[in-house]
Design an enzyme around this catalytic site. Structure first.
Site, short mmCIF file in Angstrom:
data_model
loop_
_atom_site.label_atom_id
_atom_site.label_comp_id
_atom_site.label_asym_id
_atom_site.label_seq_id
_atom_site.Cartn_x
_atom_site.Cartn_y
_atom_site.Cartn_z
N HIS A 14 0.86 -1.20 0.00
CA HIS A 14 0.00 0.00 0.00
C HIS A 14 0.89 1.24 0.00
O HIS A 14 1.48 1.59 1.02
CB HIS A 14 -0.90 0.02 1.24
CG HIS A 14 -1.86 1.18 1.30
ND1 HIS A 14 -3.18 1.03 1.68
CD2 HIS A 14 -1.71 2.50 1.03
CE1 HIS A 14 -3.79 2.20 1.64
NE2 HIS A 14 -2.91 3.12 1.26
N HIS A 16 1.37 5.43 -1.87
CA HIS A 16 0.95 6.52 -2.77
C HIS A 16 2.20 7.13 -3.39
O HIS A 16 3.07 7.63 -2.67
CB HIS A 16 0.20 7.60 -1.99
CG HIS A 16 -1.02 7.07 -1.31
ND1 HIS A 16 -2.27 7.11 -1.88
CD2 HIS A 16 -1.18 6.45 -0.11
CE1 HIS A 16 -3.14 6.55 -1.05
NE2 HIS A 16 -2.51 6.14 0.03
N LEU A 17 2.28 7.07 -4.72
CA LEU A 17 3.44 7.65 -5.40
C LEU A 17 3.13 9.00 -6.03
O LEU A 17 4.04 9.71 -6.44
CB LEU A 17 3.95 6.69 -6.50
CG LEU A 17 4.46 5.32 -6.03
CD1 LEU A 17 4.89 4.48 -7.22
CD2 LEU A 17 5.61 5.47 -5.04
N ARG A 18 1.82 9.34 -6.12
CA ARG A 18 1.37 10.57 -6.80
C ARG A 18 1.79 10.52 -8.27
O ARG A 18 1.99 9.44 -8.82
CB ARG A 18 1.91 11.85 -6.11
CG ARG A 18 1.77 11.87 -4.59
CD ARG A 18 0.36 11.71 -4.11
NE ARG A 18 0.28 11.96 -2.65
CZ ARG A 18 -0.70 11.50 -1.88
NH1 ARG A 18 -1.68 10.77 -2.40
NH2 ARG A 18 -0.73 11.77 -0.60
N ASN A 42 -5.47 6.95 -6.16
CA ASN A 42 -6.22 8.18 -5.87
C ASN A 42 -5.51 9.42 -6.40
O ASN A 42 -5.21 10.36 -5.68
CB ASN A 42 -6.51 8.31 -4.36
CG ASN A 42 -5.26 8.38 -3.49
OD1 ASN A 42 -4.21 7.85 -3.86
ND2 ASN A 42 -5.37 9.02 -2.34
N LYS A 100 -9.80 -0.58 -5.69
CA LYS A 100 -9.84 0.05 -4.37
C LYS A 100 -11.17 0.72 -4.12
O LYS A 100 -11.65 1.50 -4.95
CB LYS A 100 -8.71 1.09 -4.30
CG LYS A 100 -8.63 1.87 -2.99
CD LYS A 100 -7.87 1.13 -1.92
CE LYS A 100 -7.97 1.84 -0.58
NZ LYS A 100 -6.80 2.65 -0.28
N HIS A 137 -10.51 1.25 1.84
CA HIS A 137 -10.28 2.28 2.85
C HIS A 137 -11.50 2.20 3.76
O HIS A 137 -12.58 2.66 3.39
CB HIS A 137 -10.13 3.67 2.24
CG HIS A 137 -9.91 4.73 3.28
ND1 HIS A 137 -8.69 5.33 3.48
CD2 HIS A 137 -10.74 5.23 4.24
CE1 HIS A 137 -8.79 6.17 4.51
NE2 HIS A 137 -10.03 6.13 4.98
N HIS A 175 -4.65 -0.40 5.93
CA HIS A 175 -4.19 0.44 7.04
C HIS A 175 -5.12 0.40 8.24
O HIS A 175 -5.69 1.41 8.64
CB HIS A 175 -3.93 1.89 6.59
CG HIS A 175 -4.99 2.56 5.75
ND1 HIS A 175 -6.33 2.46 6.01
CD2 HIS A 175 -4.87 3.37 4.67
CE1 HIS A 175 -6.99 3.18 5.12
NE2 HIS A 175 -6.14 3.73 4.30
N LEU A 220 -5.12 9.49 7.73
CA LEU A 220 -6.41 8.79 7.84
C LEU A 220 -6.20 7.32 7.51
O LEU A 220 -5.45 7.02 6.57
CB LEU A 220 -7.44 9.42 6.90
CG LEU A 220 -7.88 10.82 7.34
CD1 LEU A 220 -8.71 11.48 6.26
CD2 LEU A 220 -8.65 10.76 8.66
N ASP A 248 1.37 2.80 3.49
CA ASP A 248 0.52 3.97 3.29
C ASP A 248 1.36 5.25 3.28
O ASP A 248 0.89 6.30 3.70
CB ASP A 248 -0.59 4.05 4.35
CG ASP A 248 -1.68 5.04 3.94
OD1 ASP A 248 -1.79 5.35 2.74
OD2 ASP A 248 -2.41 5.51 4.83
N HIS A 252 2.66 14.64 1.06
CA HIS A 252 2.03 15.94 0.79
C HIS A 252 3.11 16.99 0.99
O HIS A 252 3.93 16.86 1.91
CB HIS A 252 0.89 16.21 1.78
CG HIS A 252 -0.30 15.31 1.60
ND1 HIS A 252 -1.30 15.57 0.70
CD2 HIS A 252 -0.63 14.15 2.20
CE1 HIS A 252 -2.21 14.60 0.76
NE2 HIS A 252 -1.83 13.72 1.67
N ALA A 264 -4.16 15.02 5.07
CA ALA A 264 -3.91 13.75 5.77
C ALA A 264 -2.89 12.92 5.00
O ALA A 264 -3.03 12.71 3.80
CB ALA A 264 -5.21 12.97 5.89
N1 LIG Z 1 -3.60 7.89 4.48
C1 LIG Z 1 -3.76 9.18 4.31
O1 LIG Z 1 -3.90 9.92 5.30
N2 LIG Z 1 -3.77 9.74 3.08
C2 LIG Z 1 -3.73 9.06 1.82
C3 LIG Z 1 -5.04 8.45 1.45
C4 LIG Z 1 -5.40 7.20 2.22
O2 LIG Z 1 -4.70 6.19 2.17
O3 LIG Z 1 -6.44 7.19 2.87
C5 LIG Z 1 -3.30 10.06 0.76
O4 LIG Z 1 -3.49 9.78 -0.43
O5 LIG Z 1 -2.75 11.11 1.11
ZN LIG Z 2 -3.31 5.08 1.52
ZN LIG Z 3 -6.82 5.09 2.86
#
Ligand SMILES: NC(=O)N[C@@H](CC(=O)O)C(=O)O
Ligand SMILES: [Zn+2]
Ligand SMILES: [Zn+2]
Length: 344
Positions: A14, A16-18, A42, A100, A137, A175, A220, A248, A252, A264
């Site tokens: 899990h 996030h690479l953006r 996302n 997802k 999620h 998560h 989150l 996760d 940001h 978050a």
């Molecule tokens: N975990 C987070 O607080 N943020 C994640 C989204 C997610 O996994 O819920 C994100 O994309 O920034």
């Molecule tokens: Zn996540």
């Molecule tokens: Zn999430």
């Protein structure tokens, strides 16, 4: 005392690479240690079909540092408009291994998420048929539900229904943050597993809120009370193969977190396996790290285990105060503080 630990190379189930400029930094950090990673969809707009997943994958591969073998595993973002045909096509063409579920409004970039579970029943049926995993999620979004209770409410109101209606669907409860989620996963069938982050093992809400509000701990699902942190620890110490590593890591830019209304997400990719080693060390369970980090994930996904190894040693080093993130900077977890394990 163990000062040295060799593991089969871990994967991150899990992350996030953006997108865009950020990829050159986020992909390098993810691929530093992990062999494969489940790439969260996302983006804005989200990755909704196989073609978009394929295009995103190509951008990730292009951002890998020279010589990197890092393998992104792609995920579709479920919306009210996701059809069984979209699911089947993506699976058939090898474009995505999972889809997802973000309840609309639950977290960062979830505006296009699912507004009512029933809307994706046809897609879930197709996923169960073709063997595509459902990643969730797990938080409800109703304004009247307290933010600390949203995971439990999701279990009671939605997840119970999903696993009952689709008993052959593989589900990863992402998560998890509560004893309630641990209990649910433990008592569910073998089709149900869960990822646990390093920050939810290491911290609870006191770390975020006592003595000042620390925005870099805000993620989150939100950090819960210590009793829940301990339940997550118990889950990994048990060695159950239902629980596996998912960082996760969610970057940001600093200005978006250190703000009157901060985003978050915690960034942990710079030191992910090291932070897990610390958590398992504190729990007296370093012998359980390899199963959690390197074996349970591929087994659950039905993918081969990695064959090479990494070695960690107990040695203090200081995490940087910030790291580049495209044109901005990100403040990583433990910024400026000591981390007690290192990959050699
Ligand atoms: N975990 C987070 O607080 N943020 C994640 C989204 C997610 O996994 O819920 C994100 O994309 O920034
Ligand atoms: Zn996540
Ligand atoms: Zn999430």
């Amino acid at each position: 005392m163990t000062d040295r630990l060799t593991l089969i190379r871990p994967d991150d189930w899990h992350i996030h690479l953006r997108d865009g400029e950020v990829l050159k930094h986020s992909v390098a950090d993810a691929g530093r240690v992990f062999s494969r990673a489940i790439i969260m969809p996302n983006l804005v707009p989200p990755v909704r079909d196989g073609q978009q997943a394929d295009a995103y994958k190509a951008r990730i591969l292009a951002a890998r540092p020279a010589g990197s073998q890092f393998e992104p595993l792609m995920v579709l973002y479920l919306t009210d408009q996701t059809t069984p045909e979209m699911v089947r096509a993506a699976k058939l063409q090898g474009q995505a291994v999972a889809a997802k579920l973000y309840p609309a409004g639950a977290t960062t970039n979830s505006q296009s998420g699912v507004t009512a579970l029933e809307n994706i029943y046809p897609a879930l049926e197709a996923m169960a048929e073709v063997g595509m995993l459902l990643l969730v999620h797990g938080e409800v979004t109703h304004a009247e539900v307290d933010i600390f209770d949203r995971e439990k409410a999701f279990i009671d109101q939605q997840l119970v229904k999903v696993v009952e209606r689709f008993p052959t669907l593989k589900v990863v409860f992402e998560h998890i943050t509560t004893g309630d989620a641990v209990d649910f996963v433990r008592s569910a069938s073998d089709q149900v597993g869960a990822t646990i982050t390093a920050h939810h093992l290491l911290y609870n809400r006191n770390h975020m809120l006592v003595g000042g509000i620390r925005p870099h701990f805000y993620c989150l699902p939100i950090l819960k009370r210590q009793r829940h942190q301990q339940a997550l620890g118990d889950a990994v110490v048990s060695g159950s193969n239902k629980f596996f590593l998912g960082t996760d890591s969610a970057p940001h830019a600093r200005h978006a977190k250190e703000a009157a209304c901060g985003c978050a997400g915690c960034y942990t990719a710079h030191a992910a396996i090291e932070l897990y080693a610390e958590a398992f060390d504190e729990l007296g369970a370093l012998d359980k790290l390899e199963g959690f980090a390197s074996l349970h994930g591929p087994d659950f996904y039905g993918l081969p285990r990695n064959t090479d190894q990494i070695t960690l040693i107990r040695e203090d080093w200081q995490a940087p105060n910030s790291l580049p993130l495209g044109d901005h900077e990100v403040v990583p977890l433990r910024a400026g503080e000591t981390i007690h394990w290192r990959v050699i």
